[in-house]
Design a protein around this motif. Structure first.
Motif, PDB file in Angstrom:
ATOM      1  N   LYS A   1       0.833  -1.206   0.000  1.00 15.00           N
ATOM      2  CA  LYS A   1       0.000   0.000   0.000  1.00 15.00           C
ATOM      3  C   LYS A   1       0.868   1.257   0.000  1.00 15.00           C
ATOM      4  O   LYS A   1       0.592   2.230  -0.721  1.00 15.00           O
ATOM      5  N   GLN A   2       1.922   1.254   0.810  1.00 13.62           N
ATOM      6  CA  GLN A   2       2.827   2.407   0.844  1.00 13.62           C
ATOM      7  C   GLN A   2       3.498   2.619  -0.508  1.00 13.62           C
ATOM      8  O   GLN A   2       3.686   3.765  -0.950  1.00 13.62           O
ATOM      9  N   ALA A   3       3.872   1.520  -1.180  1.00 11.14           N
ATOM     10  CA  ALA A   3       4.519   1.627  -2.487  1.00 11.14           C
ATOM     11  C   ALA A   3       3.560   2.193  -3.533  1.00 11.14           C
ATOM     12  O   ALA A   3       3.955   3.040  -4.356  1.00 11.14           O
ATOM     13  N   ILE A   4       2.309   1.747  -3.504  1.00  8.99           N
ATOM     14  CA  ILE A   4       1.309   2.294  -4.432  1.00  8.99           C
ATOM     15  C   ILE A   4       1.056   3.769  -4.122  1.00  8.99           C
ATOM     16  O   ILE A   4       0.991   4.619  -5.037  1.00  8.99           O
ATOM     17  N   ASP A   5       0.928   4.104  -2.850  1.00  8.14           N
ATOM     18  CA  ASP A   5       0.719   5.506  -2.457  1.00  8.14           C
ATOM     19  C   ASP A   5       1.890   6.382  -2.883  1.00  8.14           C
ATOM     20  O   ASP A   5       1.700   7.519  -3.344  1.00  8.14           O
ATOM     21  N   LEU A   6       3.109   5.859  -2.737  1.00  7.45           N
ATOM     22  CA  LEU A   6       4.300   6.603  -3.156  1.00  7.45           C
ATOM     23  C   LEU A   6       4.286   6.841  -4.663  1.00  7.45           C
ATOM     24  O   LEU A   6       4.612   7.940  -5.137  1.00  7.45           O
TER      25      LEU A   6
END
Length: 277
Positions: A66-71
């Motif tokens: 999720k953090q990677a997609i948000d980034l």
């Protein structure tokens, strides 16, 4: 480029993911590419510009995904295509594989894919647009001995893509499961094939491992053509839910479907006999 897109690609430090990432960057697309090794990813891609966002990622960790997609969305201002490419295989019969080995195969191949889909869908749903490309295999339709954990994960990816296509059609989100045959990447290399640590002689799974290893570097499929078709897929107005790539994959899948239909027909009388009278 009028058709410039923002892509998220897993397993991008080698094989098909690496070729796809390089092709996309060469065509002017923006790419967030992930790998377990950031150093290998940067070195192998060999490109440093504002269109390339390398991310170190364990796809089995849903919070990290999720953090990677948000980034990616924050860095590029959006997301258009998510490609679930990362995967590996254990060689070993169902009895030979330990619980930990089998679960690891499913964690990477299946739940890693699910994690990326969930995180991407939140963005795609809001914007009523998006493409999801799930890389399965001919083994998503055709079982083989001593690759049960791989087959289980790839069969599941076919089914979940079909379900996702039904769930998301009204949202203009278009998922496709890709079923490649044997392409000349490093997938049959030692870092992608793992042999069960507790073999049982009766299954002769070591012969399967040897057979796969001997095919490394001799596969008939051109991986550059495969990568090009994935780029074309994202531009299709009405993409297929299933896309078979490779003459070998097409033949194997068609032959399997014919065998299944013949078996179903042979036992049709039993199949139709179970309703309440």
């Amino acid at each position: 480029m009028n058709n410039q897109k923002i892509w998220f690609v897993t397993g991008a430090s080698k094989g098909m993911g690496l070729l796809l990432t390089k092709l996309l960057l060469d065509k002017g697309h923006k790419v967030a590419a992930t790998s377990r090794s950031l150093d290998s990813l940067k070195k192998n891609v060999g490109i440093q510009n504002h269109h390339f966002l390398p991310i170190e990622l364990d796809i089995t960790n849903s919070d990290d995904v999720k953090q990677a997609i948000d980034l990616t969305i924050s860095y590029f201002g959006g997301l258009d295509v998510a490609v679930n490419n990362a995967g590996f295989s254990y060689i070993g019969s169902l009895e030979e594989l330990t619980d930990a080995e089998f679960r690891t195969a499913l964690d990477v191949n299946l739940f890693g894919t699910v994690n990326v889909i969930r995180a991407s869908m939140a963005h795609f749903r809001r914007h009523k647009s998006g493409r999801i490309i799930n890389i399965a295999s001919a083994a998503g339709y055709i079982a083989g001995p001593n690759i049960g954990s791989y087959v289980a994960s790839k069969f599941a990816i076919v089914g979940l893509t079909e379900a996702l296509a039904m769930e998301s059609a009204h949202l203009n989100i278009k998922p496709t499961v890709v079923l490649p045959g044997s392409f000349r990447t490093n997938f049959l290399g030692e870092d992608s094939l793992n042999y069960a640590k507790d073999p049982i002689d009766e299954y002769q799974s070591s012969n399967t491992y040897k057979s796969y290893a001997e095919r490394a570097g001799k596969q008939p499929g051109d991986p550059k053509k495969l990568a090009a078709e994935l780029v074309n897929l994202a531009d299709m107005e009405n993409p297929p839910v299933h896309l078979i790539l490779g003459p070998d994959s097409f033949k194997m899948i068609m032959d399997k479907r014919e065998r299944d239909l013949n078996e179903f027909e042979s036992f049709k009388e039993i199949s139709l006999s179970t309703d309440l009278q």
